[in-house]
Scaffold this motif. Structure first.
Motif, short mmCIF file in Angstrom:
data_model
loop_
_atom_site.label_atom_id
_atom_site.label_comp_id
_atom_site.label_asym_id
_atom_site.label_seq_id
_atom_site.Cartn_x
_atom_site.Cartn_y
_atom_site.Cartn_z
N ILE A 120 -57.77 -139.59 18.43
CA ILE A 120 -56.77 -139.90 17.41
C ILE A 120 -56.77 -138.88 16.27
O ILE A 120 -55.72 -138.62 15.66
CB ILE A 120 -56.98 -141.34 16.86
N ASP A 121 -57.94 -138.29 15.98
CA ASP A 121 -58.01 -137.30 14.89
C ASP A 121 -57.23 -136.04 15.24
O ASP A 121 -56.63 -135.41 14.35
CB ASP A 121 -59.46 -136.95 14.58
N SER A 122 -57.22 -135.65 16.51
CA SER A 122 -56.42 -134.50 16.92
C SER A 122 -54.94 -134.79 16.70
O SER A 122 -54.17 -133.91 16.28
CB SER A 122 -56.67 -134.17 18.39
N TYR A 123 -54.53 -136.03 16.95
CA TYR A 123 -53.13 -136.40 16.75
C TYR A 123 -52.78 -136.42 15.26
O TYR A 123 -51.68 -136.02 14.86
CB TYR A 123 -52.86 -137.76 17.38
N ARG A 124 -53.71 -136.87 14.43
CA ARG A 124 -53.47 -136.88 12.99
C ARG A 124 -53.34 -135.46 12.44
O ARG A 124 -52.53 -135.19 11.55
CB ARG A 124 -54.60 -137.62 12.28
#
Length: 332
Positions: A120-124
């Protein structure tokens, strides 16, 4: 209008356009204690083709044919040595940042995700990097998570994901900013059957619903058969074929193989022409038939006349097809 070239007008409907594109690399090789030989390697050699908006095109060829080099030029990572290239009217090497907002890229053997961070951090980070409006980001993320079945993986560090899970994660990351064109370089490499089916289904829906232009490089002919109505074959940096997959099989005279497992050992199967038995080992027999032909009639005929246990269809080796095409061209 004075600065508009003739080919801009002729090819104005092409979302992607290459005209005589070349890429030459300089390679140095040690030939003695203090001597080095310099030579040029022509990875792409006078390549010309167009891809219309909304097309899904397979771009195939053997290793070293120039596929990845082409993709890198289309994204602006590499600068052509010659010729002219445009994506959505943009020169990728000169306006890479501007183009980045309109394209998505997935390289099957390398990831754009942050290795040690949860998915999810890559998407953020992509949310911030592409300055995607919040509502649009949430809608795209929810859609990708649902269709690619990523819900249980969002809090898992990327390094802990399987290859299939990471690949689905990479595809989602490439689509969060709603790219108009998606470049896929071996997106199903190393994936199991279930993961491949999920990825193919998602890409088919993406193209149908959103009209996303897709250029797909792969060694898996089933990717092409299930997703693309058009295929281009490149070898030694040159375009050798551009048309439907069935036409490629006809040009290369390739064959599929039907593997038949019988209940017991029997003489070679009396198969309807043009199929023929090419190998027998105990109760297992291999039958070759033209790749451009349907397997349905052959399977039905064998099932009606022989005691079957199992059967499967093996696709032709695309590298062998292309090698034959190349050899015939060289000998012409």
């Amino acid at each position: 209008m004075d600065d508009v070239r003739d080919d801009d007008v002729i090819h104005r409907d092409d979302f992607i356009r290459l005209d005589g594109v070349e890429k030459v690399f300089e390679v140095r090789r040690k030939t003695g204690f203090l001597r080095r030989e310099r030579r040029e390697v022509r990875a792409v050699d006078g390549l010309s083709f167009g891809v219309a908006r909304g097309e899904m095109v397979g771009y195939i060829g053997p290793n070293g044919a120039g596929k990845s080099t082409t993709i890198k030029m289309l994204t602006g990572i590499l600068t052509p040595s010659g010729g002219r290239l445009r994506v959505a009217g943009i020169d990728p090497s000169r306006e890479r940042t501007r183009l980045a907002r309109r394209i998505g890229v997935v390289f099957g053997q390398r990831t754009t995700l942050w290795w040690d961070l949860p998915l999810i951090d890559s998407y953020r980070l992509a949310h911030r990097m592409y300055r995607i409006p919040d509502a649009r980001y949430r809608a795209n993320l929810d859609r990708c998570v649902e269709l690619l079945e990523l819900g249980a993986l969002l809090d898992v560090p990327v390094r802990q994901l399987s290859l299939g899970q990471r690949m689905r994660g990479d595809i989602a990351a490439a689509l969060l900013h709603d790219p108009e064109v998606l470049y896929l370089d071996e997106p199903t490499i190393g994936l199991d059957v279930v993961s491949k089916a999920k990825v193919r289904g998602f890409l088919r829906e993406l193209n149908t619903e959103r009209g996303t232009t897709v250029l797909l490089t792969t060694h898996d002919l089933q990717d092409i058969e299930q997703l693309c109505s058009r295929v281009m074959v490149i070898d030694h940096g040159r375009l050798m074929y551009d048309g439907p997959l069935a036409g490629l099989h006809e040009v290369g005279e390739s064959e599929r193989t039907l593997v038949v497992d019988l209940e017991r050992e029997l003489p070679p199967i009396d198969a309807p022409a043009p199929a023929r038995v090419v190998r027998v080992e105990g109760p297992r027999q291999w039958l070759a038939f033209p790749a451009s032909a349907s397997a349905a009639g052959l399977v039905a005929a064998i099932a009606a006349a022989y005691p079957l246990v199992d059967l499967s269809v093996r696709e032709p080796d695309i590298e062998a097809v292309i090698a034959k095409m190349y050899a015939e061209r060289a000998g012409a």
